[in-house]
Structures are given as structure tokens and as C-alpha cells.
Design an enzyme around this catalytic site. Structure first.
Site, PDB file in Angstrom:
ATOM      1  N   HIS A  37      23.563 -38.079  52.621  1.00 13.24           N
ATOM      2  CA  HIS A  37      23.309 -39.413  53.180  1.00 13.24           C
ATOM      3  C   HIS A  37      22.633 -39.274  54.531  1.00 13.24           C
ATOM      4  O   HIS A  37      22.984 -38.405  55.335  1.00 13.24           O
ATOM      5  CB  HIS A  37      24.605 -40.228  53.299  1.00 13.24           C
ATOM      6  CG  HIS A  37      25.598 -39.716  54.283  1.00 13.24           C
ATOM      7  ND1 HIS A  37      25.627 -40.124  55.608  1.00 13.24           N
ATOM      8  CD2 HIS A  37      26.632 -38.836  54.159  1.00 13.24           C
ATOM      9  CE1 HIS A  37      26.619 -39.524  56.241  1.00 13.24           C
ATOM     10  NE2 HIS A  37      27.249 -38.733  55.391  1.00 13.24           N
ATOM     11  N   GLU A  65      26.414 -44.270  53.286  1.00 14.51           N
ATOM     12  CA  GLU A  65      27.684 -43.583  53.012  1.00 14.51           C
ATOM     13  C   GLU A  65      28.723 -43.905  54.065  1.00 14.51           C
ATOM     14  O   GLU A  65      29.903 -44.072  53.754  1.00 14.51           O
ATOM     15  CB  GLU A  65      27.458 -42.069  52.943  1.00 14.51           C
ATOM     16  CG  GLU A  65      28.656 -41.276  52.445  1.00 14.51           C
ATOM     17  CD  GLU A  65      29.645 -40.880  53.537  1.00 14.51           C
ATOM     18  OE1 GLU A  65      30.761 -40.430  53.196  1.00 14.51           O
ATOM     19  OE2 GLU A  65      29.314 -41.006  54.735  1.00 14.51           O
ATOM     20  N   GLU A  66      28.292 -44.001  55.311  1.00 10.93           N
ATOM     21  CA  GLU A  66      29.240 -44.272  56.390  1.00 10.93           C
ATOM     22  C   GLU A  66      29.837 -45.667  56.282  1.00 10.93           C
ATOM     23  O   GLU A  66      30.844 -45.955  56.911  1.00 10.93           O
ATOM     24  CB  GLU A  66      28.561 -44.098  57.757  1.00 10.93           C
ATOM     25  CG  GLU A  66      28.083 -42.683  58.051  1.00 10.93           C
ATOM     26  CD  GLU A  66      29.216 -41.674  58.152  1.00 10.93           C
ATOM     27  OE1 GLU A  66      30.393 -42.076  58.065  1.00 10.93           O
ATOM     28  OE2 GLU A  66      28.922 -40.485  58.311  1.00 10.93           O
ATOM     29  N   HIS A  86      31.284 -37.090  64.467  1.00 14.46           N
ATOM     30  CA  HIS A  86      31.159 -38.529  64.707  1.00 14.46           C
ATOM     31  C   HIS A  86      31.128 -38.862  66.201  1.00 14.46           C
ATOM     32  O   HIS A  86      31.658 -39.905  66.612  1.00 14.46           O
ATOM     33  CB  HIS A  86      32.276 -39.309  64.017  1.00 14.46           C
ATOM     34  CG  HIS A  86      32.018 -39.555  62.568  1.00 14.46           C
ATOM     35  ND1 HIS A  86      32.794 -40.410  61.806  1.00 14.46           N
ATOM     36  CD2 HIS A  86      31.078 -39.074  61.718  1.00 14.46           C
ATOM     37  CE1 HIS A  86      32.341 -40.432  60.564  1.00 14.46           C
ATOM     38  NE2 HIS A  86      31.290 -39.628  60.485  1.00 14.46           N
TER      39      HIS A  86
END
Length: 957
Positions: free
Chosen positions: A198, A244-245, A347
Site C-alpha cells: 500500500h 490500507e491505513e 507511524h
């Protein structure tokens, strides 16, 4: 008289024997006399014998030597485990074609991350990243050989689904983006293998490891395969998914809606839980051993563990991947890989391309290219569902190779090994028969003492961990992991040694038993044998660890069983013993390193409700118990344990004092190796409405959540107004406490703060309106809504007492409640999405003066001009540099729907009919149906029309 004389002789002999044994015992306790020189009073004894010609007993190993040997042994194994985790990163690729170029892949990575954060719905994600990918794919297509055909498609799906992740919620997406590439033979292919990455990222991070590096690897693999002159047997589909996140939305849109999805027979998912390092295979299947065998055969630098799979799928780790979507919604088997190193900056803004080593890219590329090529040329791919026959046990051996075998084979092997161990222990304890009772007593006493020592150690260390948490010194080891070892590891070792030392001194005080070490070894073997049988019965593939801890110790015991019967441990015995235990101890340290590398960073983002010190202390105690299980017998073999006990206690006490003093600060702003504290801030404006839609309350403030157990205690000295006086009150009547959760993680973050701030006025406001109120059969009402706003929104629904949310237009139509009973819907869209239209249907059985449902919707601004207010900017500038603060604006509307939506007014006759309760009612409804519709619509529709008429007439009065 003769009998009396004989008895007296026997007594004298017995007494003499006792005196002889006492003298021998005293002689053994005295220090050995210095050897006599030749020509002295007595001749020197021959080597290995005493002066009387008997065999000399080997000198017992001192405590100092035993402790040093054990410590050096464990440190050496720890070093080997560390080397095994590191050495493959610099290993050159094996020969053969095609060749993966890490330098070209790094070029892709640098260009993708240069775009900046790529949040779903942002121009960076939907336009810039997509255009870059298409540009590179077209360039690859122009250089491909004639053996291949490349097809490119940009998909923008809309859909919804429900998932039980994070307590359960429903996800809705609109017009998100997928870039899909199919590489196939010139004549086409019926079947395909999917490779998934992704390109989107979470806000405020360049997302190099998660997951731009995987997309870069896929681009290079596409280039490499397309340059090959050898055609593939099957197609390879490369999915660069763009959402995706947002909790796996793009993969769902692809596997459920794209026409190519029907041809996919297996997949490889590329993910990240850290930044660089080795990529771990942590999920496979389900129940497809041939996929693991493909990885075993093809991967050049294997790193895989079924232990990681069972830990991840247990739900302990608050994360999920696209693997779940392909497995649950596509019914496709696959392999899930993820980088796991340095999860401290996962992240965060520190997840930049320069932190990912080129060697890591090369290693991942070599592995994935080889596995993809193997699958694309495998005859098994076309019939992958025929090879679905049970789970598989798999684990790598120091990164050199992977052992894999069917779980059913492992079950048989485990039971056989357990049976052999039980037979050995039974024979050992029950023979000779004359001493069976005494042997059983000693054996089960040792068994109980080991369990007692483990339980007391666990309780003691957990008490220390709770104490550390209560005084506000949690996560002192976060930046310096060795602190946790010195604090909890030494406490565990000291308590284990103390329990057994006391047992040796008091319980075994008057026993002259030379076989205590032997008995405690057998007791440990019994514990592991029971664990092996139980875990195997539970169906866990991780039982292979117990197999190692039964098989190798048993073989070691059989090889050196005579040494166990000596009075003390000798250097020869210890060396032979440690060599025999080499395999289980080395593998356990290697596995422990992997587990701690994954779990330690997670403690910094696991929420405010889980004390991380308690979790880590539990892990350390578990590892200590495992590693000590076959060293406990040394406590009974050496003369004393005083030095080891004092040393470990001293290290523990000193470390505890230092931790309590606050010398070990949890976080670090070191740019070379940052370990930041994560803080989430939202400048929030809230509106609360009553039953009639009137505004009853509004406020505005900065809502603050700390991602770890420490909350904001370390931030308060830098920003004094952020303290416990502004703890967030829960609006009990509102769903999710009336707070703008972006995901339903309220059960993980119960401690949060609300700092008053000026009201915000987003340039792109949210619009939320009711489109229709329809009365439905069976006492239900359908409410239809339309919502427009930014790319990310959250919908919260709470049915009131006596009512229930029966169905809706989302997911599969069945509402999924979150923890606590409220319903949560996560919404996102790409560019140019139409307004979001949905409906919900509720049932109620009685009159409700306070309505039947409460709804709220929050708009989240993750990018663009509305992302951060001036107040947010000003506050963030005051935060210390060891924090990573993710911040954005959010606007929330909370409202309640009226009771009249169900039209359950009480008149002389109930307006809710049981359509089957009597013949009279049946005739009445049938007459109306015949008279009004002449058979053109169903009975149920006719009933609905009549109910609506009654409802409208009651409203008018």
C-alpha cells in the site's frame, strides 16, 4: 541366646557402618589435604586414585565457577542469537537470474517518500503518488521483453464491510484508489498470484517502511521479471493499494470488486511493523502447507515463525493487515511478511527512507522475487484449493533455513516424544520397587518446589512492576532495554535461587542424598513433558518449542546420566551438560530476541489502560523460568549459592533505586535512534442537540490522548495547563462519550484530557441531514441520511433502551456492535466523492419519551488548510522534542432522533399488529388488500401502506 547374640552383632555392625559413613561424610566435607611429596611419610597416590587405591571422587564445582560458566554460556548463546539476527543483512545475493537491484528500488523509495504524507483523500495520495506509480509502470512496460504482456488498471471502488478488529466496527469507503498491474505470458494466463503493498500512509509521516519500501520492492520485482526472456506459467498481479491505513479498505475493494480478483489463487502481502531490518513471515495459509513449502524452497534469506503467527492471530497485538481481507473476503491463501525492526519510530515522522538500509531492501527483494517466481511457475497454483489440508509447523533456524512439516505430523511426533519421556520418568522413579514410595515422594516434592518457585517469582516480580507503575516510573526501560533486564530479570533470578536455597538448607538439611540434582532435573523434564502434551492437545503449532525442551534434555540425560550421581557438579559434567542443552537454549534466546524486538516498541502505543511494566515483567519472568528450568538442579549440586544470590539481589536493589529516582527517562529525541512519546491532539468543536433538534450544548477544546500508560505526566512540566484538572468528562448519554474517536479504541484510552480552546470553523464543513422516515413492517422504522464532508468521518449510533438496530445499508446488512454496545462506522473517500447516503432500521416494543436512538457524526481533517488551527500550532511548538504529536481539527455533531420516528402513538387500538394473531385480522388485511390493490402488490406491502396512513392521521391530530 544365639538369636540375641546374632541381633547384637547385627546392631554392632550397623553402628559401625553408620560410624564409617559418618567418617566418610566428614572426610568429604573437609578440604582436601595437600598432596604429599615423593619421599615423604607416605607415597604419592597414583593419578586418579587415593592412597588406599580407591577411585578419587572428582572435585565438586564451586559456586563461583558454576555461576561464571552458566553466565558465560548464556551470554555466548545470546551473542550467537544476535549474530543470527544481523549477519544475513550483509550477505550478497545468490547467483542466478533475474537479479533484484536494491539501488534501483531505493530510487523508487526516495521518490515516493519525497511526496510527503500520503493520507487517503489527499492530492498527495490520490494524484501525486498514483501518477508517479503509473509513470514508472509505463517506463517498465516499454523495456519489457516480448515474452510478457503488461496490463495496467486504475480502480476506484466504493463499498463497505464489517470487521471484528478493535472491538468491532463497520467501514465504508467511496472512490478510493488502487493501481493494479498484471504481468502475464503473451498468450495470457488463467490463474494468478497476487503481490500486495500500500502506498498510502498515516497522517504526518512519510511512511517509508509502512509501506513505501514494499511498493518500491514490488516495482523493482515487476521490472526484473519483465526483463526476463523466460515467460511465466501464471500471471503475477501487483496491487499498489491506496487505502490500507484506513483499516484495509482498498484491499477489500479489489478482492470483492475487481475482475482480476477471480483469477487469484495465492498472494504475498508486504507490510511493516517496524523500520527496516529483516522481514518476518508471521502469517501463512490458512491451512495451505504448500505455500510454506514454497517459501522454504525459494526464499534465500528465510525468517519465519509459526510462534509469531499464533501470537498475532491471538489478538494480543493491536494491529491487522490486508492478509485478513484476502483470507476472509476472498477465501485466498497467502503469506504475510513484515519488517519488524525498530518499531519505536513506526507511524512517526522519523519513518524516513534514509533509515532503511539498502541491505534490508536487497534481502527483502531477493526473498519476495524468488517466492513470487516460484509460485508463478508452480503447477500447484492452479489447484491451490486442493492442497488445503491442515496447518503447518514452520520456524527458521538462525536465519539459515526453515524447518516445516504438517501440523498433524508434529502432533504425532509430540505425543511420541511425550510418551517416551513419561516412560523414562516412570521407570526411573518406580525402580527399584522397594524404594518406589520414597522415590515418588522425592520426585513430586521437587516438582512442587519448582512450581512454587516459579509462582512466587512471578508474583514477586509483578508486585515490583505494579509498584513501579503506581509511582509513575513506568517505561523507564523504553529507551534503555537493559534496565528491564537488570530490574525484573535479576529480581526473578534472585527469587528463584532464594526459594531453592531455603529448601536446600531447611527441607533437605538432614538428607545425605547425592541425587538431588538428578531428581530436580527429572522434575523439570516432567513439567515440560506435561506442557508438551497439553499444548499439543490445544492444537497450537508452537508446541514444537516444548518438543525441543523435552527431546534434547532427555538425550543429554541419557548420555551423561552417571555424572548426575556424583556428589557435586564437575567442570567436565557442566561442559557436557551445556553442550547437550545447546540447541534448545540457543533457539529460545533467538526466539526471545524476536519477541522482545516486536513487543517492546508496542508498549509505547498500547494505550493508557495496560501497564507496560506488568506486561514486560511477565515476559521476562516467563523467559527466566524457561531458561532456568534445567539449571535449577545446579543449585543443589554446588556447595553454596550465596554469592550468586547476593550479587543478583544487589543489582536489583541498585536498579530499583535508580528507577525510582527517575534517572532513566523513558523517551529519547536522539535523531540517530529516536524513541519518541506519542501524543494525539484534536482541536474539537462539538454540538449537542435535544429530541427536537435544538442546540443544547456546544463547546470547543483540544482533546489530548497519550498513546502510552504514562499519559501526559511527562508533558505537564513543559505545558503546565495540561494536567489532571482538565481530565475529559464522559457524556454518558452520548455514544462513545460524545468524543470524536477516529476508530473505536475508547476501551484502550480511558484517560484523556480536554483543554478549552476557541471554536473552529472548518472551510469544508460537514453536512448531516435526514432524508426520509419510513415506517416498516414488524414495528420498525427506517431512517435515511445524507452526509457530506471531508475525506474522513466517523459515525456513532446508540439505540436507546428498549430499541434495537436491526439492519442497515452498510456491510452485509447485519450491524456489528463495538465494545460497550454502541455502533461505529468509519468512513473515508478519495477525490470527488458524492455525498454519503445510508439508512438504518430500528425496532422498538414500547413507548419511549426520550427517543429511540442517538446519533453523532465527526468530521476529521487530516490534511489541507483545515488540518491544524493556529491554537494547535502554538501548542505543538511548546511540546518537548522527544514527543511525536499527531494533530488535526475535528468537528462533531451529536443529535437524537424523536420518538415519533416509529409512530407508536397509543390509541384505542395498537398500531403494531401481529399479522398472524387472529382470523379476524387476517380477513381484515386480506379484504383491504383485495379492495385496494386488486392483487398487484403483496400483503405485506399493503399492510405497510395502511400503517403509514394511520401514522399520518395520528400525526395530524
Amino acid at each position: 541366646m544365639e538369636r540375641s547374640a546374632a541381633a547384637a552383632v547385627r546392631r554392632l555392625r550397623a553402628a559401625g557402618g553408620e560410624r564409617d559413613r559418618d567418617r566418610e561424610r566428614d572426610r568429604d566435607r573437609r578440604p582436601p589435604a595437600p598432596p604429599r611429596e615423593a619421599g615423604g611419610d607416605g607415597a604419592a597416590a597414583p593419578p586418579g586414585k587415593t592412597r588406599d587405591g580407591s577411585r578419587r571422587r572428582p572435585q565438586a564445582l564451586s559456586e563461583r565457577r558454576a555461576a561464571a560458566l552458566v553466565l558465560l554460556y548464556l551470554l555466548a548463546l545470546r551473542g550467537l542469537a544476535h549474530v543470527a539476527h544481523r549477519h544475513l543483512l550483509s550477505r550478497p545475493p545468490r547467483g542466478g537470474h533475474p537479479h533484484f537491484s536494491a539501488h534501483r528500488a531505493r530510487g523508487y523509495l526516495d521518490n515516493i517518500t519525497a511526496i510527503g504524507p500520503r493520507t487517503v483523500g489527499s492530492p498527495e495520495n490520490e494524484v501525486l503518488a498514483v501518477n508517479y506509480l503509473l509513470e514508472q509502470i509505463r517506463a517498465i512496460e516499454t523495456e519489457s521483453t516480448d515474452a510478457h504482456k503488461i496490463t495496467v488498471d486504475v480502480q476506484r471502488p466504493t463499498g463497505s464491510f464489517s470487521i471484528d478488529f478493535l472491538g468491532g466496527f463497520t467501514s465504508y469507503y467511496a472512490n478510493i484508489t488502487n493501481v493494479v498491474v498484471k504481468l502475464e505470458p503473451r498468450n495470457g494466463a488463467e490463474h494468478a498470484v497476487l503481490s500486495n503493498c500500500h502506498f498510502d500512509s498515516v497522517p504526518n509521516t512519510p511512511g517509508a517502511s509502512d509501506d513505501a519500501v514494499s511498493c518500491s520492492v514490488m516495482l523493482e520485482i515487476l521490472y526484473t521479471l519483465s526483463k526476463s526472456s523466460e515467460p511465466l506459467q501464471h500471471a503475477v498481479i501487483f496491487l499498489f493499494n491506496g487505502a490500507e491505513e484506513n483499516i484495509l479498505q482498498a484491499s477489500h475493494g479489489f478482492i470483492t470488486q475487481h475482475e482480476w480478483a477471480k483469477s487469484i489463487r495465492a498472494f504475498i502481502n508486504l507490510e511493516a511493523a517496524g523500520v527496516g531490518g529483516k522481514e518476518l513471515v508471521f502469517q501463512t495459509g490458512p491451512e495451505n502447507p504448500w505455500l510454506v513449502q514454497a517459501y522454504v524452497f525459494a526464499a534465500k534469506h528465510p525468517f519465519a515463525s509459526v510462534v509469531a503467527q499464533e501470537i498475532f492471530q491471538s489478538g494480543i497485538i493491536p494491529a491487522d493487515t490486508d492478509f485478513r481481507i484476502y483470507r476472509d473476503f476472498g477465501n485466498v491463501p497467502g503469506i504475510d511478511l513484515a519488517f519488524i525492526e525498530n518499531g519505536y519510530i513506526y507511524h512517526t515522522k522519523y519513518d524516513t527512507s534514509d533509515r532503511i538500509l539498502t541491505d534490508s531492501i536487497q534481502r527483502a527483494g531477493d526473498n519476495i522475487l524468488a517466492v513470487l517466481k516460484y509460485l508463478a511457475t508452480s503447477d500447484k497454483l492452479a489447484k491451490s484449493f486442493e492442497y488445503r489440508h491442515g496447518n503447518v509447523v514452520f520456524f527458521d533456524v538462525l536465519g539459515l533455513f526453515v524447518l516445516a512439516y504438517p501440523a498433524r505430523v508434529g502432533t504425532i511426533m509430540n505425543y511420541i516424544i511425550a510418551a517416551i519421556a513419561f516412560l523414562y520418568l516412570s521407570k526411573k522413579v518406580l525402580q527399584p520397587k522397594t524404594r518406589a514410595i520414597n522415590n515418588l515422594k522425592k520426585f513430586f516434592t521437587a516438582f512442587g518446589l519448582i512450581l512454587l518457585s516459579w509462582i512466587s517469582t512471578l508474583v514477586t516480580v509483578l508486585i515490583v512492576a505494579v509498584f513501579i507503575s503506581l509511582i509513575g516510573r513506568s517505561l523507564s526501560w523504553y529507551t534503555h532495554f537493559y534496565v528491564s533486564v537488570f530490574l525484573y530479570g535479576t529480581a526473578a533470578v534472585a527469587k528463584l535461587i532464594l526459594v531453592h536455597t531455603l529448601a536446600k538448607k531447611f527441607y533437605y538439611k538432614n538428607m545425605n542424598d547425592l541425587n538431588l540434582g538428578d531428581v530436580f532435573f527429572d522434575a523439570s523434564l516432567l513439567i515440560w513433558t506435561i506442557a508438551l502434551a497439553v499444548i499439543t492437545q490445544m492444537g497450537l503449532c508452537s508446541a514444537f518449542i516444548c518438543t525441543l525442551w523435552v527431546a534434547f534434555p532427555l538425550l543429554t540425560k541419557l548420555m551423561i546420566h552417571k555424572e548426575f550421581r556424583q556428589k557435586g557438579a564437575t567442570i567436565k559434567f557442566v561442559v557436557m551438560y551445556m553442550l547437550g542443552m545447546f540447541v534448545p537454549y540457543l533457539y529460545m534466546l533467538y526466539l526471545s530476541w524476536t519477541i522482545f524486538e516486536m513487543f517492546t516498541p508496542i508498549m509505547g502505543r498500547s494505550g493508557s489502560e495496560i501497564p507496560p511494566d506488568v506486561v514486560l515483567a511477565g515476559f521476562i519472568v516467563a523467559i527466566t523460568m524457561i531458561l532456568s528450568s534445567y539449571f535449577i538442579n545446579f543449585i543443589y549440586l554446588v556447595k553454596s549459592t550465596k554469592m550468586t544470590l547476593v550479587s543478583s539481589t544487589a543489582v536489583f536493589v541498585v536498579t530499583l533505586i535508580l528507577v525510582c529516582s527517575g534517572i532513566f527517562f523513558p523517551y529519547s529525541s536522539d535523531m540517530a535512534n529516536p524513541k519518541p512519546k506519542r501524543v494525539f491532539l484534536q482541536h474539537t468543536s462539538r454540538r449537542f442537540h435535544d429530541l427536537d433538534g435544538n442546540l443544547v450544548k456546544s463547546d470547543s477544546g483540544i482533546w489530548i490522548n497519550g498513546f502510552d500508560y504514562n499519559g501526559i505526566s511527562h508533558i505537564t512540566p513543559h505545558v503546565p495547563e495540561i494536567n489532571d484538572t482538565i481530565r475529559t468528562p464522559c457524556e454518558e448519554w452520548a455514544p462513545f462519550c460524545g468524543l470524536p474517536w477516529i476508530l473505536p479504541v475508547h476501551f484502550m484510552f480511558r484517560k484523556n484530557w480536554y483543554l478549552p480552546a476557541p471554536e473552529i470553523f472548518p472551510r469544508s464543513p460537514i453536512h448531516f441531514k435526514v432524508l426520509a422516515k419510513e415506517l416498516m413492517p414488524w414495528n420498525s422504522v427506517r431512517l435515511s441520511f445524507e452526509v457530506s464532508g471531508p475525506s474522513h468521518m466517523s459515525l456513532y449510533i446508540r439505540p436507546h433502551e428498549g430499541s434495537a438496530l436491526s439492519t442497515w445499508s452498510l456491510g452485509d446488512g447485519t450491524p456489528v456492535a463495538s465494545i460497550g454496545g454502541d455502533y461505529f462506522v468509519f468512513y473515508s473517500h478519495g477525490l470527488h466523492a458524492t455525498p454519503w447516503n445510508f439508512w438504518i432500521e430500528l425496532t422498538a416494543s414500547e413507548k419511549h419519551s426520550d427517543g429511540i436512538v442517538s446519533l453523532a457524526i465527526a468530521a476529521h481533517y487530516f490534511f489541507g488548510e483545515d488540518q491544524k488551527s493556529p491554537q494547535l500550532y502554538a501548542l505543538l511548538e511548546r511540546f518537548p522534542n522527544w514527543t511525536f504529536s499527531s494533530a488535526h481539527e475535528v468537528f462533531i455533531i451529536s443529535t437524537r432522533k424523536k420518538k415519533t420516528h416509529l409512530a407508536f402513538y397509543h390509541t384505542e387500538e395498537p398500531l403494531t399488529y401481529d399479522f398472524h394473531q387472529s382470523a379476524e385480522h387476517k380477513l381484515k388485511w386480506k379484504a383491504n388488500w383485495n379492495a385496494e390493490t386488486r392483487g398487484k402488490i403483496s400483503v405485506e406491502e399493503c399492510m405497510l401502506e395502511i400503517l403509514k396512513e394511520i401514522y399520518l392521521s395520528s400525526e395530524s391530530t
